[in-house]
Design a protein around this motif. Structure first.
Motif, PDB file in Angstrom:
ATOM      1  N   ARG A  80     -11.437  12.379  -0.902  1.00 53.86           N
ATOM      2  CA  ARG A  80     -11.013  10.980  -1.102  1.00 53.86           C
ATOM      3  C   ARG A  80     -10.945  10.250   0.251  1.00 53.86           C
ATOM      4  O   ARG A  80     -11.393   9.110   0.373  1.00 53.86           O
ATOM      5  N   GLU A  81     -10.425  10.937   1.251  1.00 58.46           N
ATOM      6  CA  GLU A  81     -10.281  10.291   2.572  1.00 58.46           C
ATOM      7  C   GLU A  81     -11.658   9.953   3.161  1.00 58.46           C
ATOM      8  O   GLU A  81     -11.854   8.876   3.709  1.00 58.46           O
ATOM      9  N   LYS A 119       0.187  13.233  -7.836  1.00 57.61           N
ATOM     10  CA  LYS A 119      -0.403  14.494  -7.370  1.00 57.61           C
ATOM     11  C   LYS A 119       0.600  15.636  -7.506  1.00 57.61           C
ATOM     12  O   LYS A 119       0.234  16.762  -7.850  1.00 57.61           O
ATOM     13  N   SER A 154       0.409   7.634   5.469  1.00 56.83           N
ATOM     14  CA  SER A 154       0.463   7.914   4.015  1.00 56.83           C
ATOM     15  C   SER A 154       0.851   9.370   3.773  1.00 56.83           C
ATOM     16  O   SER A 154       1.742   9.668   2.969  1.00 56.83           O
ATOM     17  N   GLN A 212       4.156  10.946   1.933  1.00 55.77           N
ATOM     18  CA  GLN A 212       4.114  11.839   0.752  1.00 55.77           C
ATOM     19  C   GLN A 212       4.749  13.199   1.070  1.00 55.77           C
ATOM     20  O   GLN A 212       5.429  13.786   0.230  1.00 55.77           O
ATOM     21  N   VAL A 226      -1.175  17.192  -0.823  1.00 58.05           N
ATOM     22  CA  VAL A 226      -0.996  15.833  -0.287  1.00 58.05           C
ATOM     23  C   VAL A 226      -2.319  15.316   0.276  1.00 58.05           C
ATOM     24  O   VAL A 226      -2.780  14.236  -0.062  1.00 58.05           O
ATOM     25  N   ARG A 227      -2.945  16.130   1.105  1.00 61.18           N
ATOM     26  CA  ARG A 227      -4.181  15.665   1.741  1.00 61.18           C
ATOM     27  C   ARG A 227      -5.373  15.900   0.825  1.00 61.18           C
ATOM     28  O   ARG A 227      -5.554  17.006   0.303  1.00 61.18           O
ATOM     29  N   ASP A 228      -6.174  14.850   0.629  1.00 69.72           N
ATOM     30  CA  ASP A 228      -7.389  14.980  -0.187  1.00 69.72           C
ATOM     31  C   ASP A 228      -8.579  14.572   0.695  1.00 69.72           C
ATOM     32  O   ASP A 228      -8.910  13.379   0.803  1.00 69.72           O
ATOM     33  N   ARG A 261       0.843  -1.201   0.000  1.00 70.22           N
ATOM     34  CA  ARG A 261       0.000   0.000   0.000  1.00 70.22           C
ATOM     35  C   ARG A 261       0.883   1.259   0.000  1.00 70.22           C
ATOM     36  O   ARG A 261       0.602   2.240  -0.700  1.00 70.22           O
ATOM     37  N   LEU A 315      -3.764   6.428   7.110  1.00 69.63           N
ATOM     38  CA  LEU A 315      -3.776   7.671   6.314  1.00 69.63           C
ATOM     39  C   LEU A 315      -2.757   8.673   6.842  1.00 69.63           C
ATOM     40  O   LEU A 315      -2.100   9.375   6.070  1.00 69.63           O
ATOM     41  N   VAL A 344       0.861   4.463  -2.351  1.00 67.42           N
ATOM     42  CA  VAL A 344       0.721   5.820  -1.805  1.00 67.42           C
ATOM     43  C   VAL A 344       1.820   6.727  -2.372  1.00 67.42           C
ATOM     44  O   VAL A 344       1.581   7.886  -2.754  1.00 67.42           O
ATOM     45  N   LEU A 355     -13.088   7.034   1.261  1.00 65.19           N
ATOM     46  CA  LEU A 355     -12.330   5.819   1.625  1.00 65.19           C
ATOM     47  C   LEU A 355     -12.792   5.295   3.002  1.00 65.19           C
ATOM     48  O   LEU A 355     -13.081   4.104   3.171  1.00 65.19           O
TER      49      LEU A 355
HETATM   50  O1  LIG Z   1      -5.566   8.942  -2.859  1.00 65.20           O
HETATM   51  C1  LIG Z   1      -4.676   9.749  -2.606  1.00 65.20           C
HETATM   52  O2  LIG Z   1      -4.671  10.902  -2.970  1.00 65.20           O
HETATM   53  C2  LIG Z   1      -3.539   9.330  -1.797  1.00 65.20           C
HETATM   54  O3  LIG Z   1      -2.529  10.023  -1.715  1.00 65.20           O
HETATM   55  C3  LIG Z   1      -3.639   8.087  -1.013  1.00 65.20           C
HETATM   56  C4  LIG Z   1      -4.201   8.367   0.361  1.00 65.20           C
HETATM   57  C5  LIG Z   1      -4.287   6.952   1.041  1.00 65.20           C
HETATM   58  O4  LIG Z   1      -3.428   6.614   1.828  1.00 65.20           O
HETATM   59  O5  LIG Z   1      -5.207   6.199   0.688  1.00 65.20           O
HETATM   60  C6  LIG Z   1      -3.297   9.251   1.142  1.00 65.20           C
HETATM   61  C7  LIG Z   1      -3.577  10.560   1.391  1.00 65.20           C
HETATM   62  C8  LIG Z   1      -4.774  11.220   0.908  1.00 65.20           C
HETATM   63  O6  LIG Z   1      -5.288  12.213   1.742  1.00 65.20           O
HETATM   64  C9  LIG Z   1      -5.791  10.261   0.497  1.00 65.20           C
HETATM   65  C10 LIG Z   1      -5.550   8.947   0.293  1.00 65.20           C
END
Ligand SMILES: O=C(O)C(=O)C[C@]1(C(=O)O)C=C[C@@H](O)C=C1
Length: 371
Positions: free
Chosen positions: A328-329, A316, A361, A365, A323-325, A305, A358, A309, A332
């Motif tokens: 998406r978070e 990105k 992750s 990043q 970095v932070r989305d 994983r 996360l 990542v 997820l």
């Molecule tokens: O999907 C992304 O953008 C990622 O960088 C992966 C990931 C993850 O670990 O799943 C990590 C950080 C993001 O905030 C969201 C998801």
């Protein structure tokens, strides 16, 4: 391992109800069980020339005891079971059930097989409670019932009776029962007897918690019927082995404790080590090995994983995304919660795990974008 009996279910007709129970032997245990049955609306009769019979109709003779009873419970000391069965047999009507309630099972089961055989339905049982635990109101009440391929219908009726008085019923073969009881029930009594004889004070004014469990056992042994202690050991074919193993272990520990720490050999230290549960239970040891394997797989999956990542992080970076989305978070997390629920896991617990994932992750990043 004992397991619950699939008694009344399984598409079989419900067993004929036991409404009248006759006790052959009405000592302290018989009387305690008799009053449980009586409270559940079951008619109780008892025959015991050496007991004062209260809370049950007194029968003056064996024929009077047995007359009209659905079940005769033989509640005499284990060494007397065979004689009692021989006395009982000529008076039994066809279809009348017989069960014993002894704390060991191989000896009474063999006696019932020999004396009652195929002609008279019989069941071996061991209620795992006594007058003392009943007086304390301990619950749940549990009873071991031994399967009997010769008389399965009798087993179902007796199981249904115990369930009606609120017992949990466990199924165990006589030998399996005795093996377990030798290392549990019999050894507990053995230790308690040893401690009593060694003059251990029963009512120390400041008993530490470590002693309270043993004090409780000593008290139980003290108030239990005198014949029970001997029967638990003499009538259980595995009790001698259990005592030997305990004594050998204690002697080894005692010897090692007498050796000053500075002179202790590795075997002395080993004798003094407190084994963890894994060493005592092969099942636990095996389960821990399986968990270890699974955890290694989990770590492997985390590594895969983390690679993805990193890849997402690079993608990105090329489009100038943060970095932070959060969107998406959130999605997820929602999907992992749903999946957890479907698999019977606690969604909050699984969400906590993913929060940690996360966080790692993002820091992975961020570290990369900082170089
Ligand atoms: O999907 C992304 O953008 C990622 O960088 C992966 C990931 C993850 O670990 O799943 C990590 C950080 C993001 O905030 C969201 C998801």
């Amino acid at each position: 391992m004992p397991h619950s009996l699939p008694h009344s279910g399984g598409g079989l007709a419900p067993p004929a109800r036991i409404g009248k129970v006759a006790f052959l032997g009405y000592g302290r245990f018989g009387a305690a069980l008799g009053s449980l049955l009586h409270d559940a609306g079951i008619s109780v009769r008892a025959f015991d020339p050496s007991a004062e019979i209260r809370g049950a109709a007194r029968a003056a003779s064996l024929p009077e005891l047995v007359d009209g009873a659905d079940l005769v419970l033989v509640a005499v000391p284990v060494p007397a079971v065979r004689e009692a069965l021989l006395a009982l047999r000529p008076h039994l009507a066809p279809g009348q059930l017989v069960a014993d309630v002894g704390s060991v099972k191989s000896v009474p089961a063999s006696a019932m097989a020999e004396v009652l055989g195929e002609g008279r339905p019989w069941v071996a049982t061991h209620p795992l409670f006594g007058p003392a635990s009943l007086a304390r109101g301990e619950r749940p009440l549990r009873v071991v019932v031994c399967p009997n391929p010769t008389h399965p219908g009798a087993v179902r009726r007796v199981v249904a009776l115990f369930e009606r008085i609120g017992c949990q019923v466990l199924e165990q073969a006589p030998e399996e029962h005795d093996r377990v009881m030798a290392f549990t029930h019999a050894l507990a009594f053995f230790i308690a007897k040893g401690m009593m004889d060694a003059g251990v004070p029963a009512g120390a004014p400041y008993a530490p918690p470590s002693f309270q469990g043993i004090a409780h056992t000593i008290e139980t042994v003290r108030v239990d019927a005198g014949h029970l202690f001997a029967a638990l050991h003499r009538e259980n074919p595995f009790a001698g082995e259990a005592r030997r193993r305990l004594i050998d272990a204690l002697v080894a520990v005692d010897r090692s404790l007498d050796v000053p720490t500075k002179d202790a050999a590795p075997e002395d230290l080993a004798a003094l080590a407190i084994p963890d549960l894994g060493a005592l239970s092969p099942e636990l040891r095996e389960t821990r090995e399986l968990i270890d394997d699974l955890d290694l797989e989990l770590v492997g999956l985390l590594a895969r994983r983390a690679e993805l990542v990193q890849r997402a992080g690079r993608a990105k970076a090329t489009i100038g995304a943060a970095v932070r989305d959060p969107v998406r978070e959130a999605r997820l997390m929602e999907s992992r919660r749903r999946c957890a629920l479907e698999l019977g896991l606690d969604p909050d617990g699984v969400a906590e795990v993913f929060e940690v994932i996360l966080r790692h992750s993002r820091s992975l990043q961020e570290r990369r974008s900082a170089v």
